[in-house]
Design a protein around this motif. Sequence first.
Motif, mmCIF file in Angstrom:
data_model
loop_
_atom_site.group_PDB
_atom_site.id
_atom_site.type_symbol
_atom_site.label_atom_id
_atom_site.label_comp_id
_atom_site.label_asym_id
_atom_site.label_seq_id
_atom_site.Cartn_x
_atom_site.Cartn_y
_atom_site.Cartn_z
ATOM 1 N N THR A 220 0.901 -1.155 0.000
ATOM 2 C CA THR A 220 0.000 0.000 0.000
ATOM 3 C C THR A 220 0.940 1.205 0.000
ATOM 4 O O THR A 220 1.641 1.419 -0.973
ATOM 5 N N GLU A 221 0.967 1.939 1.088
ATOM 6 C CA GLU A 221 1.991 2.978 1.234
ATOM 7 C C GLU A 221 3.268 2.383 1.815
ATOM 8 O O GLU A 221 4.281 3.065 1.924
ATOM 9 N N GLN A 222 3.197 1.116 2.181
ATOM 10 C CA GLN A 222 4.348 0.423 2.734
ATOM 11 C C GLN A 222 4.185 -1.059 2.438
ATOM 12 O O GLN A 222 3.124 -1.510 1.999
ATOM 13 N N LEU A 223 5.243 -1.816 2.663
ATOM 14 C CA LEU A 223 5.182 -3.260 2.478
ATOM 15 C C LEU A 223 4.680 -3.878 3.783
ATOM 16 O O LEU A 223 5.281 -3.694 4.841
ATOM 17 N N THR A 224 3.558 -4.582 3.708
ATOM 18 C CA THR A 224 2.925 -5.149 4.902
ATOM 19 C C THR A 224 2.701 -6.647 4.709
ATOM 20 O O THR A 224 2.191 -7.077 3.671
ATOM 21 N N SER A 225 3.081 -7.419 5.714
ATOM 22 C CA SER A 225 2.855 -8.862 5.667
ATOM 23 C C SER A 225 2.176 -9.285 6.973
ATOM 24 O O SER A 225 2.620 -8.904 8.065
ATOM 25 N N ARG A 226 1.095 -10.055 6.835
ATOM 26 C CA ARG A 226 0.334 -10.502 8.009
ATOM 27 C C ARG A 226 0.345 -12.023 8.088
ATOM 28 O O ARG A 226 -0.007 -12.712 7.124
ATOM 29 N N LEU A 227 0.729 -12.517 9.257
ATOM 30 C CA LEU A 227 0.732 -13.959 9.528
ATOM 31 C C LEU A 227 -0.291 -14.253 10.604
ATOM 32 O O LEU A 227 -0.274 -13.634 11.672
ATOM 33 N N ARG A 228 -1.213 -15.178 10.309
ATOM 34 C CA ARG A 228 -2.209 -15.572 11.308
ATOM 35 C C ARG A 228 -2.208 -17.077 11.458
ATOM 36 O O ARG A 228 -2.211 -17.816 10.474
ATOM 37 N N ILE A 229 -2.184 -17.523 12.713
ATOM 38 C CA ILE A 229 -2.240 -18.954 13.022
ATOM 39 C C ILE A 229 -3.430 -19.183 13.936
ATOM 40 O O ILE A 229 -3.520 -18.601 15.023
ATOM 41 N N ASP A 230 -4.363 -20.021 13.485
ATOM 42 C CA ASP A 230 -5.568 -20.329 14.268
ATOM 43 C C ASP A 230 -5.366 -21.596 15.084
ATOM 44 O O ASP A 230 -4.487 -22.417 14.805
ATOM 45 N N LYS A 231 -6.233 -21.759 16.114
ATOM 46 C CA LYS A 231 -6.250 -22.976 16.939
ATOM 47 C C LYS A 231 -4.849 -23.319 17.442
ATOM 48 O O LYS A 231 -4.311 -24.393 17.204
ATOM 49 N N LEU A 232 -4.295 -22.367 18.153
ATOM 50 C CA LEU A 232 -2.914 -22.517 18.619
ATOM 51 C C LEU A 232 -2.732 -23.720 19.524
ATOM 52 O O LEU A 232 -3.609 -24.084 20.313
ATOM 53 N N MET A 233 -1.546 -24.326 19.402
ATOM 54 C CA MET A 233 -1.154 -25.458 20.243
ATOM 55 C C MET A 233 0.177 -25.118 20.914
ATOM 56 O O MET A 233 0.897 -24.233 20.427
ATOM 57 N N PRO A 234 0.496 -25.777 22.011
ATOM 58 C CA PRO A 234 1.773 -25.485 22.681
ATOM 59 C C PRO A 234 2.974 -25.579 21.745
ATOM 60 O O PRO A 234 3.956 -24.848 21.909
ATOM 61 N N GLY A 235 2.892 -26.449 20.749
ATOM 62 C CA GLY A 235 4.001 -26.603 19.810
ATOM 63 C C GLY A 235 4.212 -25.395 18.918
ATOM 64 O O GLY A 235 5.234 -25.295 18.222
ATOM 65 N N ASP A 236 3.250 -24.469 18.916
ATOM 66 C CA ASP A 236 3.406 -23.250 18.115
ATOM 67 C C ASP A 236 4.263 -22.198 18.802
ATOM 68 O O ASP A 236 4.548 -21.146 18.218
ATOM 69 N N SER A 237 4.659 -22.455 20.032
ATOM 70 C CA SER A 237 5.544 -21.528 20.742
ATOM 71 C C SER A 237 6.895 -21.466 20.029
ATOM 72 O O SER A 237 7.354 -22.447 19.435
ATOM 73 N N GLY A 238 7.521 -20.313 20.078
ATOM 74 C CA GLY A 238 8.844 -20.179 19.481
ATOM 75 C C GLY A 238 9.123 -18.769 19.020
ATOM 76 O O GLY A 238 8.351 -17.831 19.278
ATOM 77 N N ASN A 239 10.257 -18.588 18.326
ATOM 78 C CA ASN A 239 10.662 -17.285 17.811
ATOM 79 C C ASN A 239 10.198 -17.154 16.360
ATOM 80 O O ASN A 239 10.537 -17.973 15.506
#
Length: 302
Positions: A220-239
């Motif tokens: 748009t006026e900038q470069l934008t990236s969106r990450l969405r993760i649904d139904k989170l699980m403990p294994g989704d923890s991290g950097n």
Amino acid sequence: MGLRAIHYRTMNIISYRIKVGVAVIVIMVLGFFNESQGTAHYGEDSVGSFPYFEYNVPRNVTTVVGQTAFLHCRVEQLGDKAVSWIRKRDLHILTAGILTYTSDQRFQVIRPEKSENWTLQIKFPQERDAGIYECQVNTEPKMSLAFQLNVVEAKAHILGPADLYVKTGSSLSLTCILSQGPHDLGTIFWYKGSNLIEYKEVEENEVAEEPRLHLKTEWTEQLTSRLRIDKLMPGDSGNYSCVPTMAEAASVNVHVINGEHPAAMQHGNANTASPCALSVNLLISLYCTLATIYTNTIDGLR
């Protein structure tokens, strides 16, 4: 000798002289015509072949640190003249013709054979390389055309705190933005640890389970990236890191927990006081209490 012979001889002499005179006149006319034509032709060459710059080129160029920069100088009808590139701040001659006159090997002139383009290439530019560069032609007087080079340090930024605590089963939403630099910064990649996060679009006719992961990158006026993760699980923890192709990366630590975490959930809580605020309030209350006790004691002694 008779009169007839004398008359005949006289007529021959007159005719010869007339012919010679006409020939001289013709030669003079032709010479003047050729001289005039030659002067006009010379005049056309001297004016029409004089070098000139093509101004329909970008002269305010922005690049990011590390991305090769190009300054395009186009000189028409150069003839036997030479093109040089000068760094304005210190008047350093960088190139002359196709030769480089600096020990800094990042600078080089690119000129395809029989081309009017004399392009200054600057590899791995740094912020110190920003400034004015002049394309010069050694005419009399000298011709020059100035170019402004801007070098910016582009950095990605993930909205929100550096540590996020989210509940198991909820959704995680990360937004990475890149607003500095030119519009040719490529795209943004997401990583969890050292592993690239890959996202595949589900086609309309494809029967598949609704994906937990959604990824969208747009300009748009900038470069934008969106990450969405649904139904989170403990294994989704991290950097999680967002890594632009032409900028410094940004990262965030995600903690997927089973219960509430004080003042650390992604949705936030405006009514939750921070430990610092609680400490300040406690000190003020303690001060007020001690002041009241002191005042009452003084009044009792009186």
